[in-house]
Design a protein around this motif. Structure first.
Motif, PDB file in Angstrom:
ATOM      1  N   ILE A 194      31.264  35.395  37.531  1.00  0.00           N
ATOM      2  CA  ILE A 194      32.500  34.744  37.964  1.00  0.00           C
ATOM      3  C   ILE A 194      32.954  35.310  39.312  1.00  0.00           C
ATOM      4  CG2 ILE A 194      34.921  34.349  37.394  1.00  0.00           C
ATOM      5  CD1 ILE A 194      34.111  34.489  34.436  1.00  0.00           C
ATOM      6  N   ALA A 195      32.784  36.624  39.493  1.00  0.00           N
ATOM      7  CA  ALA A 195      33.142  37.244  40.772  1.00  0.00           C
ATOM      8  C   ALA A 195      32.321  36.663  41.911  1.00  0.00           C
ATOM      9  CB  ALA A 195      32.934  38.753  40.698  1.00  0.00           C
ATOM     10  N   GLY A 196      31.042  36.375  41.646  1.00  0.00           N
ATOM     11  CA  GLY A 196      30.199  35.779  42.667  1.00  0.00           C
ATOM     12  C   GLY A 196      30.572  34.349  42.999  1.00  0.00           C
ATOM     13  N   ILE A 197      31.339  33.711  42.127  1.00  0.00           N
ATOM     14  CA  ILE A 197      31.775  32.329  42.366  1.00  0.00           C
ATOM     15  C   ILE A 197      33.144  32.291  43.048  1.00  0.00           C
ATOM     16  CG2 ILE A 197      32.414  30.150  41.255  1.00  0.00           C
ATOM     17  CD1 ILE A 197      30.360  30.834  39.070  1.00  0.00           C
ATOM     18  N   VAL A 198      34.104  33.074  42.515  1.00  0.00           N
ATOM     19  CA  VAL A 198      35.477  32.990  43.034  1.00  0.00           C
ATOM     20  C   VAL A 198      35.713  33.910  44.226  1.00  0.00           C
ATOM     21  CG1 VAL A 198      36.325  32.305  40.777  1.00  0.00           C
ATOM     22  CG2 VAL A 198      36.347  34.714  41.394  1.00  0.00           C
ATOM     23  N   LEU A 199      34.984  35.038  44.300  1.00  0.00           N
ATOM     24  CA  LEU A 199      34.943  35.921  45.465  1.00  0.00           C
ATOM     25  C   LEU A 199      36.192  36.775  45.677  1.00  0.00           C
ATOM     26  CD1 LEU A 199      33.268  33.543  48.084  1.00  0.00           C
ATOM     27  CD2 LEU A 199      32.160  35.203  46.558  1.00  0.00           C
ATOM     28  N   THR A 200      37.271  36.555  44.945  1.00  0.00           N
ATOM     29  CA  THR A 200      38.485  37.350  45.144  1.00  0.00           C
ATOM     30  C   THR A 200      38.960  37.932  43.831  1.00  0.00           C
ATOM     31  OG1 THR A 200      39.992  35.477  44.826  1.00  0.00           O
ATOM     32  CG2 THR A 200      39.188  35.885  47.066  1.00  0.00           C
ATOM     33  N   ARG A 201      39.653  39.079  43.948  1.00  0.00           N
ATOM     34  CA  ARG A 201      40.124  39.762  42.744  1.00  0.00           C
ATOM     35  C   ARG A 201      41.213  38.974  42.022  1.00  0.00           C
ATOM     36  NH1 ARG A 201      40.873  45.704  45.291  1.00  0.00           N
ATOM     37  NH2 ARG A 201      40.944  44.446  47.175  1.00  0.00           N
TER      38      ARG A 201
END
Length: 286
Positions: A194-201
């Motif tokens: 999911i981090a690789g998709i949304v890119l922000t914390r």
């Protein structure tokens, strides 16, 4: 008169010791492929676990929530006897589910750490090393599993103090450890995907909070699958957390379970999670 025999040519060091000079001039071939992967995975796992030496606050604070679940929810529903548990006290039935829940809560926000590493420039440095991306993700995933295992030990101790009847068979406890690590590896990889998709914390925090409770309540952690409505049963059967809970319950309490199926699903889920997170790691570092 015959000519004097020619003096023997001096033997050079290169001709005398060709093998030894080759070793000095030509560096040894680096290990590649499957031989380097376990070493890199182990190194990444150790690096992640070293962070616990500097800050153990996370382990202490995360022990509060499972303790409250067992003390309040477990004790209350044990008295009500509203949920069929196959003849065992509800707090006993609940304890394996809380172990799985606490492990998932540790792992599901693991992507925040990799975004922080991206912002600090650490991830870019890791990606330019010869370490395969799958090794980076696997090391982080199993480090999350070890952290979850520490949390599981805390929950087991609390459950034992509350009188939960669990087994202390070493082989069964080893099986519990494997199930906790595999489940946590999957959920940490899900978070990193999911981090690789949304890119922000901020986005990751929102999505993580949105899926955590549905994953928990859509599993067999709190109640048997048989009493769920049909649509929720379908979700539960597709939820890896249900298989982790089933394995933990069967190993700790001796209730009927499907260990081969449970471990098979957890292994496949962890492998797919590692593959998905590895494929998106480069996008995260751009």
């Amino acid at each position: 008169m015959s000519a004097a025999p020619a003096a023997p040519r001096p033997v050079s060091a290169e001709s005398a010791l060709p093998g030894r000079l080759d070793l000095l001039l030509v560096p040894p071939r680096a290990r590649t492929g499957w031989r380097v992967l376990p070493a890199r995975v182990g190194a990444m796992c150790v690096v992640e676990l070293q962070k616990l030496r500097h800050d153990r606050t996370e382990l202490y604070t995360r022990a509060i929530q499972p303790a409250l679940w067992l003390l309040i929810f477990g004790e209350t529903f044990t008295r009500i006897k509203a949920i069929p548990t196959g003849g065992i006290p509800y707090i006993d039935y609940l304890a394996p589910g809380i172990i799985a829940q606490s492990a998932m809560f540790i792992a599901i926000f693991y992507g925040i750490m990799i975004i922080w590493e991206r912002d600090a420039g650490i991830l870019t440095k890791l990606l330019v090393t010869p370490t395969p991306r799958s090794a980076l993700i696997t090391g982080k995933a199993f480090a999350a599993g070890v952290k979850a295992l520490i949390q599981a030990v805390v929950v087991i101790v609390i459950a034992a103090l509350l009188g939960v009847g669990m087994t202390w068979n070493p082989l069964r406890l080893l099986g519990v450890a494997v199930a906790v690590v595999l489940g946590s590896a999957f959920f940490s990889c899900l978070s990193m995907t999911i981090a690789g998709i949304v890119l922000t914390r901020d986005r990751l925090m929102g999505i993580g909070q949105a899926i955590t409770m549905p994953l928990f309540f859509g599993s067999s952690a709190l109640y048997p699958v048989a009493i769920m409505p049909g649509w929720l049963q379908v979700i539960s059967k597709a939820n890896p957390l249900s298989y982790q809970v089933d394995a933990l319950r069967g190993l700790l309490l001796g209730t009927p379970s499907h260990l081969l199926l449970d471990y098979g699903v957890l292994i496949v889920a962890a492998a797919l999670g590692i593959a998905a997170a590895s494929s998106l790691l480069g996008r995260l570092a751009r």
